[in-house]
Design a protein around this motif. Structure first.
Motif, short mmCIF file in Angstrom:
data_model
loop_
_atom_site.label_atom_id
_atom_site.label_comp_id
_atom_site.label_asym_id
_atom_site.label_seq_id
_atom_site.Cartn_x
_atom_site.Cartn_y
_atom_site.Cartn_z
N ALA A 35 1.09 -1.10 0.42
CA ALA A 35 0.00 -0.25 0.25
C ALA A 35 0.94 1.53 0.58
O ALA A 35 1.72 1.46 0.64
N SER A 36 0.89 2.17 -0.59
CA SER A 36 1.67 3.55 -1.12
C SER A 36 1.37 4.04 -1.92
O SER A 36 0.07 3.91 -2.30
N ALA A 37 1.38 5.14 -1.62
CA ALA A 37 0.97 6.97 -2.33
C ALA A 37 1.60 6.85 -3.12
O ALA A 37 1.12 7.66 -4.46
N ASP A 38 2.71 6.26 -3.65
CA ASP A 38 3.45 5.59 -5.03
C ASP A 38 3.56 4.56 -5.83
O ASP A 38 4.44 4.01 -5.56
N PRO A 39 2.15 4.31 -6.34
CA PRO A 39 2.72 1.82 -6.79
C PRO A 39 3.17 1.84 -7.79
O PRO A 39 3.77 1.04 -8.09
N VAL A 51 2.38 -6.74 -6.02
CA VAL A 51 0.93 -6.61 -5.91
C VAL A 51 0.65 -5.63 -5.51
O VAL A 51 0.68 -4.62 -4.10
N GLY A 52 -0.18 -4.34 -5.30
CA GLY A 52 -0.16 -2.63 -4.84
C GLY A 52 -1.97 -2.04 -4.91
O GLY A 52 -2.39 -2.21 -5.43
N PHE A 53 -1.94 -1.74 -3.99
CA PHE A 53 -2.97 -0.85 -3.57
C PHE A 53 -2.85 0.68 -3.44
O PHE A 53 -1.55 0.99 -2.50
N PRO A 54 -3.44 1.17 -4.35
CA PRO A 54 -3.02 3.17 -3.86
C PRO A 54 -3.82 3.68 -3.12
O PRO A 54 -4.58 3.23 -2.58
N CYS A 55 -2.77 4.47 -2.54
CA CYS A 55 -3.41 5.37 -1.20
C CYS A 55 -2.85 6.81 -2.09
O CYS A 55 -1.53 6.93 -2.94
#
Length: 413
Positions: A35-39, A51-55
């Motif tokens: 989980a990151s502000a910059d996937p 595997v990324g979840f955008p924030c």
């Protein structure tokens, strides 16, 4: 099989150490997500398969688009917390909640500066670990005992932040998980006094080294084996303040061209001579035989071939240099860098110079010392031994498995 969600800020130095841990967990059969502000940055560093979840989240800038270069000391600390860390936590919190709901992790691994990870995990009753990518936070926490006004100010910031995005009844400091703190260093560098109230749950795993994507165009043939090689780098977040310092480094090396060559990392082209243009000859060499200037370098492979590093005392760069037993000249600029620089000096592995005032003669003298006075290399090699014995990504993965309640898997080869 367990699931691990890494919550990271959009900062290269905070993502890189976790990449190896995530890869190790994946190799042991676990589920891993981010989980990151910059996937996009996560995928660049961890691989396209991440595997990324955008924030949502801000970048570390001032109102005019550039973090004020003149900020130092308390003002820099105030800016960092009030203008970046706290807004980042608030912006990331909805995305972290969504990621936990969708991915269903057994453990959240929250970067020490991504407060949303710990606070949201606490609220949702998910076990969480701290990823401490800089040991300076331990020293700073200890120092707050003697700075009650600063301590009260931080306590108020964190209390108010918890009320907005976490569990108002919670008590854990979001910088230090009550379950597990993974410290990517060792006491041989950090020193004996570090950790404040988190000492009993700190696990010193040493640097987490992982293969990184690199371009194939670095001119390795340029390196002259008859001369000592010095790497000069200010990391990825200091391009706005580096022009004078890099110019002094270049001048210091030129005065020692009979015995020293330098690779200078200049991502903003402040020296006006980046070597990424078409100015290599048929042998892959630069016309300048003494100083190679590049916008980026394959740092880990290059560290295997350098004799000293001149840097800003960024935690990643320092640990990567010492992982290879390379002594340092450190010129801290801001944030945690003065603390890390002090650790290097106290451990005997390098010399500290003043970033804003050092001249080419003083830089040259420091470079000469770490190259030719054996004590610095002996200390660097002692830390290298401790780093490699600590276990790195493999040890971190085992600690996370234990927190998840899983039987530690067979380590990946």
């Amino acid at each position: 099989m367990s699931g691990f969600l890494f919550v990271v800020p959009p900062l290269v130095g905070h993502i890189n150490p976790t990449v190896g841990v995530a890869a190790e967990l994946t190799a042991r059969g676990h589920r891993v997500a981010w989980a990151s502000a910059d996937p996009g940055l996560v995928r660049r560093l961890a691989g396209d398969e991440a595997v990324g979840f955008p924030c949502a989240g801000p970048v570390l800038t001032g109102e005019d688009g550039v973090r004020p270069a003149e900020l130092r000391g308390p003002e820099a600390l105030k800016f960092l917390w009030e203008r970046f860390l706290v807004p980042l936590a608030e912006a990331m919190a909805p995305g972290v909640r969504a990621a936990i709901g969708e991915f269903g992790p057994d453990v959240v691994v929250a970067d020490q500066q991504a407060f949303a990870g710990g606070l949201v995990a606490e609220r949702l009753r998910v076990p969480w670990a701290t990823s401490s990518t800089t040991s300076a936070e331990f020293t700073f926490a200890d120092a707050l005992v003697g700075m009650p006004k600063v301590a009260d100010w931080l306590d108020t910031l964190l209390h108010d932040l918890r009320g907005r995005i976490g569990d108002p009844s919670g008590t854990a400091d979001p910088r230090f998980s009550p379950h597990l703190v993974l410290a990517f260093s060792t006491p041989e560098l950090v020193g004996p006094v570090a950790g404040a109230g988190a000492r009993d749950r700190i696990r010193w795993v040493g640097p987490s080294m992982a293969t990184r994507p690199t371009s194939a165009d670095f001119p390795w043939a340029w390196l002259d084996p008859a001369r000592a090689t010095v790497l000069v780098t200010l990391g990825t977040a200091n391009t706005d303040v580096g022009a004078r310092f890099l110019a002094e480094c270049r001048a210091a090396v030129r005065r020692r061209a009979d015995r020293v060559q330098a690779v200078i990392v200049d991502p903003a082209n402040v020296l006006g001579a980046n070597g990424d243009r078409d100015d290599l000859n048929d042998m892959g060499e630069m016309d300048d035989k003494d100083v190679l200037i590049r916008s980026s370098v394959p740092q880990l492979p290059l560290l295997e071939r350098v004799d000293a590093v001149v840097c800003h005392a960024g935690h990643n760069t320092v640990c990567e240099a010492l992982w290879h037993g390379v002594p340092l000249v450190v010129a801290p600029i801001r944030d945690d860098q003065p603390v890390v620089a002090g650790q290097v000096v106290d451990a005997g592995a390098g010399i500290r110079v003043r970033f804003g005032r050092v001249t080419a003669p003083k830089l040259g003298a420091a470079i000469d010392a770490v190259l030719h006075e054996p004590g610095y290399r002996v200390a660097a090699e002692r830390i290298r031994t401790a780093f490699r014995a600590a276990g790195g990504a493999r040890a971190a993965a085992t600690h996370l498995e234990e927190l998840a309640g899983a039987t530690p898997s067979k380590e990946a080869p």
